[in-house]
Structures are given as structure tokens and as C-alpha cells.
Write an enzyme that holds these catalytic residues in place. Structure first.
Site, PDB file in Angstrom:
ATOM      1  N   ALA A  59      42.642  67.478  26.326  1.00 54.54           N
ATOM      2  CA  ALA A  59      42.220  67.280  24.939  1.00 54.54           C
ATOM      3  C   ALA A  59      43.393  67.504  23.993  1.00 54.54           C
ATOM      4  O   ALA A  59      43.613  68.613  23.490  1.00 54.54           O
ATOM      5  CB  ALA A  59      41.065  68.215  24.595  1.00 54.54           C
TER       6      ALA A  59
ATOM      7  N   GLU B 270      43.688  63.626  18.286  1.00 54.62           N
ATOM      8  CA  GLU B 270      42.754  63.923  17.207  1.00 54.62           C
ATOM      9  C   GLU B 270      42.604  62.701  16.318  1.00 54.62           C
ATOM     10  O   GLU B 270      43.432  61.782  16.381  1.00 54.62           O
ATOM     11  CB  GLU B 270      43.264  65.110  16.385  1.00 54.62           C
ATOM     12  CG  GLU B 270      43.380  66.396  17.162  1.00 54.62           C
ATOM     13  CD  GLU B 270      43.917  67.557  16.328  1.00 54.62           C
ATOM     14  OE1 GLU B 270      44.141  68.625  16.911  1.00 54.62           O
ATOM     15  OE2 GLU B 270      44.113  67.373  15.112  1.00 54.62           O
TER      16      GLU B 270
ATOM     17  N   SER C 204      49.263  59.239  18.224  1.00 56.13           N
ATOM     18  CA  SER C 204      50.627  59.068  18.700  1.00 56.13           C
ATOM     19  C   SER C 204      51.525  60.218  18.259  1.00 56.13           C
ATOM     20  O   SER C 204      52.406  60.643  18.993  1.00 56.13           O
ATOM     21  CB  SER C 204      51.193  57.737  18.178  1.00 56.13           C
ATOM     22  OG  SER C 204      50.469  56.647  18.715  1.00 56.13           O
TER      23      SER C 204
ATOM     24  N   ARG D 131      42.870  25.730  44.566  1.00 53.08           N
ATOM     25  CA  ARG D 131      42.163  24.944  43.548  1.00 53.08           C
ATOM     26  C   ARG D 131      42.798  23.563  43.411  1.00 53.08           C
ATOM     27  O   ARG D 131      43.988  23.426  43.151  1.00 53.08           O
ATOM     28  CB  ARG D 131      42.235  25.684  42.209  1.00 53.08           C
ATOM     29  CG  ARG D 131      41.569  24.954  41.040  1.00 53.08           C
ATOM     30  CD  ARG D 131      40.046  25.024  41.135  1.00 53.08           C
ATOM     31  NE  ARG D 131      39.426  24.812  39.832  1.00 53.08           N
ATOM     32  CZ  ARG D 131      39.144  23.612  39.313  1.00 53.08           C
ATOM     33  NH1 ARG D 131      39.456  22.515  39.989  1.00 53.08           N
ATOM     34  NH2 ARG D 131      38.574  23.523  38.138  1.00 53.08           N
TER      35      ARG D 131
ATOM     36  N   GLU E   2      48.343  58.048  26.246  1.00 51.48           N
ATOM     37  CA  GLU E   2      49.512  58.817  26.687  1.00 51.48           C
ATOM     38  C   GLU E   2      50.795  58.327  26.015  1.00 51.48           C
ATOM     39  O   GLU E   2      51.865  58.338  26.613  1.00 51.48           O
ATOM     40  CB  GLU E   2      49.628  58.819  28.213  1.00 51.48           C
ATOM     41  CG  GLU E   2      48.493  59.570  28.880  1.00 51.48           C
ATOM     42  CD  GLU E   2      48.658  59.737  30.362  1.00 51.48           C
ATOM     43  OE1 GLU E   2      49.797  59.986  30.818  1.00 51.48           O
ATOM     44  OE2 GLU E   2      47.655  59.616  31.083  1.00 51.48           O
TER      45      GLU E   2
END
Length: 400
Positions: free
Chosen positions: A116, A119, A124, A271, A367
Site C-alpha cells: 500500500a 494515494e 507516480s 489463415r 510500479e
């Protein structure tokens, strides 16, 4: 790993993981509810010993693990990674009591961990977080949550947002401002059990099917027994964790890119169109070649960053940022072009590429967004250049 080539044993292990993910873990993932913690899947990861590998392995093995699982089952990869991210600060900075209390359950897949940090106003720019840890003699100060405070406690007040595994985790690694100094110097890390009074949360409905939510801290009591490391050193705990996991986020992205590439190779080779197969068309063949080249480059950069981490190299932040940046941007490119080459079939719900298209967008943000990674890279490059210039100047003075 020799140079940038995997050994035979490593290649075989990765193949086994890909098969395991597709055959054993994907059925459990498909039974789960999108946006919710899949506890049966976590339990299977624990039974297979894969969660143990997260904590017992180095960065390279973690990358191979995440890449291979992502290829066969992104939900399994994500569940494993979130356990590692939430609990790694406990492994590295926690007390013996904290490790003994929480890590066995995490490794077994019984206890859900969460990291955690973000916010509403500090995503960032993590050093700008505002969750306040206010000294309060009435708060619980021995870390057992019984409210019998000894005069050394804090109260946590504020919000966290975009927290993976929230609000269903059993404990949270929480970063709060204790005020020992400005910016990052005033942040401490706490292990906060989910049943602490004043802690509540809500799920967020996101594009990708990951369990993500918000948390509200209304005077949540914590004490010295809840600290992870020393007061005012929490930002270092967060960065140490991210330096390990950023290259492995790149590995997750590479696993998705490889899955999309292989699906595209098979589809375009089979295909029929315009009197031949799609692979006969130069525009298609060249596009696939570009997808493969970018994927391989990203994969090698991820391995290089992981190797640097395992060697204890001094340039890990730069290498980790480069690996995450290139790999996540590459995966977005590869999956997008895979969808384009498949056409409308890839837009159907349940198609592999439809799934990957929703999964691949988030890693470019979490992250540390791609823009943050570029900032880290540039900062490290200029710091290195300034250091080299200073050393050269001193050498000139000495020579004279």
C-alpha cells in the site's frame, strides 16, 4: 545464465512452468471472479511451491518465473507477484516476530499480502504521499492491536488508492508520513493487519481483471511492533522492493508479448487470404519480424537487469527502470499488432488476445509509469556523467 543465454535446465524449467500454468492454474483462474482475490488459485501456487520460490530465488529466477506463468496464465502470474510485492518488505525489513507471524501463510497461499504505497494525490510521485502517522500515546504501541498502548504509538489517517489485493488482503505493507524529515526522509513503513480498528476499504472496477481497491485509515492504531525497519526509513524499504520487482514486471510483460507473438505466428501461417496465407504477405511477415525482434530485445534487457540485481551492481535503479520501460512498452506494441493481424476474431470476449489486450495496459502505469522510468534513467545517467566529469577533473589536478 551465461551471457544472455539461458541454460538447458532453465529452459526446461520455464517450459514446465508454461505447461503448469496452462493445464493446472488456468482452470482455477477461469473459475475466479474478475476483480476479486482468487484464494483457491493462491492456495495452488502455495501447494506447488511457487510462492516459496518468490522469496527464495534471486531476481533472475523471479523473472523467469513471472515470464513463464504470464505466458500460460496471467491471473496466476499476477496473484504470485502481488504476494511477493506485499510481503517482500516483511522479509527484508521485518522483525523476526513479524516474519514468523505472517510469511508462512503467505508462502502457503493462505494469507493474502498487499503493498500500500499509492494515494489519490501521490501515485507516480511516491515521496509526496500524505497518509499521516500522528504520534498518539493512546494508540496501541506494542503492535499487537489490542489497544493497550504504552505511549509510543501512532494513528494512521488518510487514504490509499489503486492498491492491489485491497480490500481483501489479510495484511498491508503501508507507507505513512511520520515526519522525521522532509519528503522521502519522513516516511515510515508499517505492517498493518486488515482487522485493525479504523481500517476499511472498497473495490475498484478496473480495465484489467486484477483485485484492486482503495483503503481508508480513520485513526488506525499502530506501534513500534508494526514498524518495518526504522522510523523515517520507509521510503528505502519501498524502493528496495521496487528495484527487485520492476525488472520482473518487465518479465510479466515479456511473457504476454511472447504469448501474443506465438498466437500470431500460428494464426498468420494458417489463415488464408488473397490466394495464400497471411504469412505470404510481406507487410504481415515484416510486422511479425518486428514484433519478434522487439520482444527478444526486451527479454534480454530484463535478464540483464535481473543479473545486475543478483550481482549487487551499483546501477540497478537505472537497469531496472530500463527493463520495465522497454518491456512494458514492447508488450503493448506486440499485443496491439497481434490483435490487428488477427482481425475481429481477437476482439471477441474470451479470446486470448482480447484478454491480453486488457491485461497489457496496466503494467505501463503501475510500479512507476513509463514517464517515471524515463525520469529515473535520465537522472541516473546525468549523475553518472557528473561523477565521471568530477573524477576526470580531480585526475587532471593530480597530474598537474
Amino acid at each position: 545464465m551465461t551471457g544472455f543465454a539461458l541454460g538447458v535446465d532453465q529452459e526446461e524449467w520455464c517450459g514446465q512452468l508454461r505447461a503448469l500454468a496452462a493445464e493446472r492454474l488456468r482452470p482455477l483462474a477461469e473459475k475466479g471472479e474478475p476483480g476479486r482475490v482468487n484464494r483457491p488459485l493462491l492456495a495452488a501456487l502455495g501447494e506447488l511451491g511457487l510462492l516459496e520460490r518468490v522469496f527464495a530465488s534471486g531476481a533472475l529466477e523471479l523473472c523467469l518465473l513471472r515470464e513463464s506463468l504470464a505466458y500460460g496464465c496471467t491471473e496466476a502470474e499476477t496473484a504470485l507477484a502481488l504476494q511477493g510485492l506485499g510481503a517482500y518488505p516483511v522479509l527484508r525489513a521485518g522483525s523476526e516476530r513479524q516474519r514468523e507471524r505472517w510469511l508462512p501463510g503467505v508462502r502457503a497461499g493462505r494469507t493474502v499480502a498487499a503493498f500500500a504505497l499509492s494515494e489519490p494525490g501521490a501515485g507516480s510521485d511516491a515521496a509526496a504521499l500524505a497518509l499521516a502517522a500522528t504520534a498518539d500515546p493512546a494508540a496501541d504501541g506494542d503492535g499487537d492491536g489490542d489497544g493497550d498502548g504504552d505511549g509510543r504509538g501512532w494513528r494512521l489517517s488518510g487514504e490509499k488508492c489503486w492498491i492491489s489485493n485491497a480490500p481483501e488482503a489479510d495484511f498491508y505493507t503501508v507507507f505513512a508520513r511520520t515526519g522525521e524529515g522532509p519528503g522521502a526522509k519522513g516516511v515510515s513503513a508499517f505492517l498493518v493487519p486488515a482487522d485493525r480498528p479504523g481500517l476499511s476499504g472498497a473495490a475498484l472496477d478496473m480495465l484489467s481483471p486484477h483485485p484492486i481497491g482503495s483503503l481508508t485509515f480513520d485513526g488506525v492504531p499502530v506501534g513500534p511492533g508494526d514498524l518495518l525497519g526504522e522510523p523515517g526509513r520507509g521510503f528505502r524499504v519501498a524502493m528496495d522492493t521496487l528495484n527487485l520487482f520492476r525488472p520482473s514486471v518487465g518479465a510479466f510483460a515479456v511473457g504476454m508479448a511472447r504469448a501474443a507473438l506465438d498466437a500470431t505466428l500460428a494464426y498468420t501461417a494458417d489463415r488464408t487470404a488473397f490466394g495464400g496465407t497471411l504469412s505470404d504477405l510481406q507487410a504481415v511477415a515484416h510486422r511479425v519480424a518486428e514484433m519478434a525482434t522487439r520482444t527478444e530485445a526486451a527479454r534480454l534487457l530484463v535478464y540483464a537487469a535481473a543479473g545486475a540485481y543478483d550481482r549487487g551492481a551499483g546501477d540497478v535503479p537505472r537497469r531496472a527502470a530500463m527493463a520495465k520501460l522497454l518491456a512494458t512498452e514492447t508488450a503493448q506494441y506486440v499485443v496491439d499488432h497481434a490483435v490487428q493481424l488477427h482481425g475481429a476474431v481477437a476482439l471477441q470476449r474470451g479470446h486470448l488476445l482480447e484478454h491480453l489486450y486488457r491485461e497489457v495496459r496496466a503494467p505501463r502505469i503501475y510500479e512507476g509509469a513509463s514517464e517515471v522510468q524515463r525520469t529515473i534513467i535520465a537522472k541516473e545517467l546525468y549523475a553518472g556523467a557528473a561523477g565521471a566529469a568530477g573524477a576526470a577533473g580531480m585526475a587532471g589536478v593530480t597530474a598537474r
